[in-house]
Write a protein that holds these residues in place. Structure first.
Motif, short mmCIF file in Angstrom:
data_model
loop_
_atom_site.label_atom_id
_atom_site.label_comp_id
_atom_site.label_asym_id
_atom_site.label_seq_id
_atom_site.Cartn_x
_atom_site.Cartn_y
_atom_site.Cartn_z
N LEU A 31 41.37 41.08 46.32
CA LEU A 31 42.13 39.84 46.40
C LEU A 31 43.36 39.88 45.50
O LEU A 31 44.43 39.39 45.86
CB LEU A 31 41.24 38.65 46.02
N GLY A 32 43.20 40.45 44.30
CA GLY A 32 44.33 40.56 43.39
C GLY A 32 45.49 41.34 44.00
O GLY A 32 46.66 40.94 43.89
N ARG A 33 45.17 42.44 44.67
CA ARG A 33 46.22 43.23 45.32
C ARG A 33 46.79 42.47 46.53
O ARG A 33 48.01 42.50 46.78
CB ARG A 33 45.66 44.58 45.77
N GLU A 34 45.92 41.81 47.27
CA GLU A 34 46.34 41.13 48.50
C GLU A 34 47.33 39.99 48.21
O GLU A 34 48.25 39.75 49.00
CB GLU A 34 45.10 40.57 49.20
N PHE A 35 47.16 39.30 47.08
CA PHE A 35 47.99 38.13 46.78
C PHE A 35 49.08 38.42 45.76
O PHE A 35 49.79 37.51 45.35
CB PHE A 35 47.11 36.98 46.28
N ALA A 36 49.23 39.68 45.37
CA ALA A 36 50.19 40.03 44.32
C ALA A 36 51.62 39.64 44.68
O ALA A 36 52.43 39.34 43.78
CB ALA A 36 50.11 41.52 44.02
N GLN A 37 51.95 39.61 45.97
CA GLN A 37 53.31 39.28 46.39
C GLN A 37 53.48 37.80 46.73
O GLN A 37 54.58 37.36 47.07
CB GLN A 37 53.69 40.13 47.61
N ALA B 78 51.98 35.15 44.69
CA ALA B 78 51.88 34.29 43.50
C ALA B 78 51.77 35.20 42.28
O ALA B 78 51.60 36.41 42.41
CB ALA B 78 50.64 33.39 43.59
N ARG B 79 51.89 34.59 41.10
CA ARG B 79 51.59 35.33 39.88
C ARG B 79 50.08 35.46 39.81
O ARG B 79 49.36 34.46 39.79
CB ARG B 79 52.13 34.60 38.66
N VAL B 80 49.58 36.69 39.74
CA VAL B 80 48.15 36.94 39.85
C VAL B 80 47.61 37.57 38.57
O VAL B 80 48.22 38.49 38.01
CB VAL B 80 47.85 37.87 41.05
N LEU B 81 46.46 37.07 38.12
CA LEU B 81 45.70 37.69 37.04
C LEU B 81 44.31 38.00 37.58
O LEU B 81 43.73 37.22 38.33
CB LEU B 81 45.58 36.75 35.83
N VAL B 82 43.77 39.15 37.20
CA VAL B 82 42.45 39.58 37.63
C VAL B 82 41.56 39.76 36.41
O VAL B 82 41.96 40.44 35.45
CB VAL B 82 42.53 40.90 38.44
N ARG B 83 40.38 39.15 36.43
CA ARG B 83 39.45 39.25 35.31
C ARG B 83 38.05 39.55 35.82
O ARG B 83 37.68 39.11 36.91
CB ARG B 83 39.41 37.93 34.52
#
Length: 281
Positions: free
Chosen positions: A261-267, A269-274
Motif C-alpha cells: 500500500l505504501g508503494r501504491e499510494f506514494a504518488q 499523498a505523502r505516505v509514511l509506513v510503520r
C-alpha cells in the motif's frame, strides 16, 4: 517558523520525542503553561528563531482547555503549529511507571496510579484529536524516536499525510488507527518453517503471498477502498489518516500488504509506513 507542539499522557514518551527534536536543531521548551504559548512564540519570532518545539501536558492543569483558542490566535499571526499527541494503553503506562519509579504528576495521597492515569486521560481528551496521534504502547524508545523523526521530516502544509501501519492482533489494535483491516483470514507464512523467521518485507514471503489469489484480491480490495475514499478525507481537511493492517502476529501478512500500500499510494499523498510489531522487538 516551524512550530511543533507535543502533548499527551505522562509516560507516553514526550521526553523521548522532545530530545529527538532538540537533537534535530529545534529550540525546545518543556512544560510550558498554555497561557504563555502565544507570548513565547512572539518573542522567538522577534529573535528569528526558525524551529521551535514546545511540550504541553497535564501539568498545565485545566489551562489545557485554552489550547484551541491559542492555536487560533497563532493562525491569525501566520503561525500554523504541527500538533503531535502521544498516548498509550493503561497497561503500558503502569509498567513504565513501575520500572522508572517516578511519581505521576496527578498522583495524590488518596489516588492510586491507575486512577491518576485515568484522570489525566480525561483531562487531556479535549485536545487529543487536534493533531497527529501516536500510540506508543509496546514501543521501545529507539522505535519512537524513528517514528517522530519520520513525522517531522514530512513536509508541513502540503495536504494529508497517509500513514500505513501493520500490527499484530495478539498485541492489540493500535489506538491511533482511523481505519482497521483484518487480514488474519489469509494464508499464513508462519506455518512454513523456512518462512517463519522472515517478515513480509522479505522476498520469499512476498513470493509466497503473491502466489495466493486470496491475498492479491484482499490487497487490491483494501487499496481500492482507501483510494475511493481518500478524496473525501482530503476534503474533510484532515492532516493525517492512519490505515492499520492487522494479522495475528504483525510479522508477515500485514507487513506485506502495508508495504504494498505504501508503494501504491506514494504518488497520491505523502505516505509514511510503520510496522508496529516489528518496531516493538
Amino acid at each position: 517558523m516551524q512550530l511543533i507542539l507535543i502533548s499527551g499522557l505522562s509516560g507516553s514518551g514526550k521526553s523521548v520525542a522532545l530530545n529527538l527534536l532538540e537533537d534535530s536543531g529545534y529550540y525546545c521548551v518543556d512544560n510550558l503553561p498554555v497561557v504563555m504559548l502565544t507570548v513565547l512564540v512572539r518573542m522567538l519570532k522577534e529573535e528569528h528563531t526558525r524551529k521551535v518545539a514546545v511540550a504541553i501536558d497535564s501539568r498545565s492543569g485545566h489551562g489545557i482547555d485554552l489550547l484551541p483558542e491559542r492555536l487560533h490566535k497563532l493562525a491569525e499571526e501566520d503561525v500554523n503549529p504541527t500538533f503531535l499527541y502521544l498516548h498509550a494503553d493503561a497497561e503500558t503506562l503502569l509498567k513504565r511507571y513501575s520500572e522508572s519509579r517516578r511519581r505521576h504528576p496527578l498522583a495524590s495521597a488518596g489516588k492510586t496510579l491507575e486512577e491518576a492515569i485515568r484522570a489525566e486521560r480525561e483531562l487531556l481528551d479535549p485536545i487529543s484529536s487536534l493533531g497527529h496521534r501516536i500510540d506508543t504502547s509496546g514501543l521501545k524508545p529507539a522505535a519512537l524516536r524513528e517514528w517522530v523523526r519520520q513525522f517531522i521530516e514530512a513536509e508541513p502544509g502540503q495536504g494529508l499525510t497517509l500513514m500505513f501501519e501493520s500490527f499484530g492482533f495478539k498485541h492489540g489494535i493500535p489506538l491511533d488507527a482511523d481505519l482497521v483491516f483484518d487480514v488474519r483470514c489469509l494464508p499464513n507464512p508462519h506455518y512454513d518453517t523456512a518462512l517463519r523467521p522472515l517478515t513480509g518485507r522479505d522476498r520469499p514471503v512476498v513470493e509466497f503471498l503473491e502466489a495466493e489469489a486470496e491475498v492479491v484480491r484482499m490487497r487490491d480490495d483494501i487499496g481500492r477502498f482507501v483510494g475511493d475514499w481518500l478524496p473525501a478525507y482530503i476534503r474533510d481537511n484532515r492532516s493525517y489518516l492512519t490505515v492499520a493492517i492487522g494479522c495475528t502476529g504483525g510479522q508477515h501478512r500485514s507487513v506485506y500488504i502495508t508495504e504494498w500500500l505504501g508503494r501504491e499510494f506514494a504518488q497520491r499523498a505523502r505516505v509514511l509506513v510503520r510496522h508496529r510489531s516489528l518496531a516493538g522487538n
